[in-house]
Design an enzyme around this catalytic site. Structure first.
Site, mmCIF file in Angstrom:
data_model
loop_
_atom_site.group_PDB
_atom_site.id
_atom_site.type_symbol
_atom_site.label_atom_id
_atom_site.label_comp_id
_atom_site.label_asym_id
_atom_site.label_seq_id
_atom_site.Cartn_x
_atom_site.Cartn_y
_atom_site.Cartn_z
ATOM 1 N N TYR A 158 -7.153 -9.527 6.794
ATOM 2 C CA TYR A 158 -8.199 -8.804 6.069
ATOM 3 C C TYR A 158 -9.381 -9.740 5.787
ATOM 4 O O TYR A 158 -9.457 -10.817 6.382
ATOM 5 C CB TYR A 158 -7.607 -8.159 4.823
ATOM 6 C CG TYR A 158 -6.510 -7.177 5.188
ATOM 7 C CD1 TYR A 158 -6.806 -6.011 5.907
ATOM 8 C CD2 TYR A 158 -5.174 -7.438 4.895
ATOM 9 C CE1 TYR A 158 -5.803 -5.120 6.291
ATOM 10 C CE2 TYR A 158 -4.163 -6.553 5.280
ATOM 11 C CZ TYR A 158 -4.489 -5.403 5.981
ATOM 12 O OH TYR A 158 -3.501 -4.541 6.370
ATOM 13 N N THR A 179 0.834 -1.187 0.000
ATOM 14 C CA THR A 179 0.000 0.000 0.000
ATOM 15 C C THR A 179 0.876 1.247 0.000
ATOM 16 O O THR A 179 1.776 1.375 0.827
ATOM 17 C CB THR A 179 -0.938 0.008 1.217
ATOM 18 O OG1 THR A 179 -1.846 -1.079 1.093
ATOM 19 C CG2 THR A 179 -1.717 1.310 1.310
ATOM 20 N N GLN A 212 -3.742 -6.809 -7.246
ATOM 21 C CA GLN A 212 -4.162 -7.473 -6.015
ATOM 22 C C GLN A 212 -5.522 -6.941 -5.579
ATOM 23 O O GLN A 212 -5.676 -5.739 -5.347
ATOM 24 C CB GLN A 212 -3.179 -7.291 -4.865
ATOM 25 C CG GLN A 212 -3.550 -8.233 -3.705
ATOM 26 C CD GLN A 212 -2.843 -7.941 -2.405
ATOM 27 O OE1 GLN A 212 -3.159 -6.964 -1.738
ATOM 28 N NE2 GLN A 212 -1.912 -8.804 -2.027
#
Length: 367
Positions: free
Chosen positions: A183, A26, A100
């Protein structure tokens, strides 16, 4: 320098000029209002096109899957057009890139989701002591998520398939589904985050359905899955990861996926246990407080634990990492600033070596 990391890889689906992959990281540079990539992101990814394979930063496949400011999406035409600029830049530089798909589930906040409550398998929050969520107004405590209804679980599965179709439309060579690091998919795999009493109380069912839906949408040879068995990040607990991931791999093994990406972390020796059970291409990462090293990667390749090795922080600071491995050159240290958000500093300004003894193979076929 003779290194297995620099050897070509030719698997059933992946044809790579070397065995280094760039892991999803990220960077929070997308337009926060729209989730669309900005032009600077194309430069960032193109700089790293000497990787055997690039995996993009996590991209939300559903509006409730966004995990922070500046995280990009892949649900609408503006997203597709923005990512098309990125993939074109990577391909023009001779590289290959997967998207992704990253639904964060409970690891979000109403401030990130326009006032809506985060969703999860069950209404169980990340416990205090497991960090905070970063929002535009600063760090916030995690909130209790709303449990997805059974119908919403089905909708979320289809959202992954729709985002995968958008990824291919945007020019990506394939899709890596994020099932790691606490997640949404990892929450379904978790004992303490998934307390459901419907069919999705079977911890592997949701993951299997997402993979099957994406593979049906874009082809199994363009579909990959990333997992981090036994990883306790973000307050997820898997009391018997070996049994759980054996069942998962048994269900996926016959699908001929592009690859399985296994992150080795925690107490469970996932790579040693799962490699003999996986029939296809396996991408490995060793994750810990320090970045995974070249020596760890080469050992994994030489011993057959992995076919390709995925680097994160080393690729962030060294856009020309395969060149540096080939020349046995010093590595740039990662800077503390510029990781999340901002402009080019700490993003596209890491120095590269003059010249190279290794690079991408223009026109290499991912399939």
């Amino acid at each position: 320098m003779n290194s297995p990391l620099l050897e070509p890889y030719r698997g059933p689906a992946l044809h790579l000029p070397n065995r280094t992959a760039m892991a999803a990281m990220t960077r929070a540079r997308a337009d926060d209002a729209t989730g669309a990539p900005i032009p600077l992101m194309a430069e960032y990814y193109a700089q790293r096109a000497t990787a055997g394979l690039i995996v993009s930063e996590g991209i939300w496949p559903h509006r409730l899957g966004k995990g922070g400011p500046g995280v990009p999406g892949l649900t609408g035409q503006a997203h597709v057009e923005g990512w098309r600029r990125v993939t074109r830049a990577v391909h023009d530089a001779g590289g290959r890139v997967f998207a992704q798909l990253w639904h964060v589930g409970r690891v979000s906040h109403p401030d990130i989701l326009g006032g809506e409550q985060p969703v999860a398998p069950s209404a169980v929050a990340v416990s205090p002591g497991h960090g905070q969520i970063y929002t535009a107004s600063g760090p916030q405590e995690y909130v209790v998520p709303r449990a997805l209804t059974t119908a919403e679980v089905t909708e979320t599965v289809e959202a992954h398939a729709s985002a995968a179709r958008n990824a291919i439309d945007a020019g990506f060579d394939g899709v890596e589904i994020s099932g790691a690091y606490g997640y949404l998919l990892a929450q379904f795999l978790s004992d303490n985050a998934n307390l459901r009493t419907d069919g999705y109380g079977d911890h592997v069912r949701f993951v299997i359905e997402v993979v099957e839906a994406v593979a049906a949408a874009i082809g199994a040879d363009r579909t990959a899955l990333r997992v981090s068995p036994g990883n306790p990040l973000l307050d997820t607990v898997e009391t018997d990861p070996a049994s759980r991931y054996h069942r998962l791999l048994d269900a996926l093994n016959g699908m001929d996926l592009a690859y399985l990406h296994v992150v080795q972390s925690g107490k469970y020796a996932a790579l040693a246990d799962l490699r003999p059970r996986w029939n296809g291409t396996l991408v490995a990462t060793y994750d810990g407080p320090e970045p995974g090293s070249r020596e760890q990667a080469e050992q994994a390749l030489r011993t057959g634990l992995a076919d390709v090795y995925s680097f994160g922080r080393l690729f962030l600071a060294n856009p020309d990492l395969p060149r540096r491995i080939a020349d046995d050159a010093p590595l740039n240290p990662q800077r503390a600033s510029g990781m999340y958000g901002g402009g080019g500093e700490g993003y596209v300004d890491y120095p590269v070596l003059a010249g190279s003894s290794v690079g991408p193979a223009p026109g290499s076929d991912i399939r």
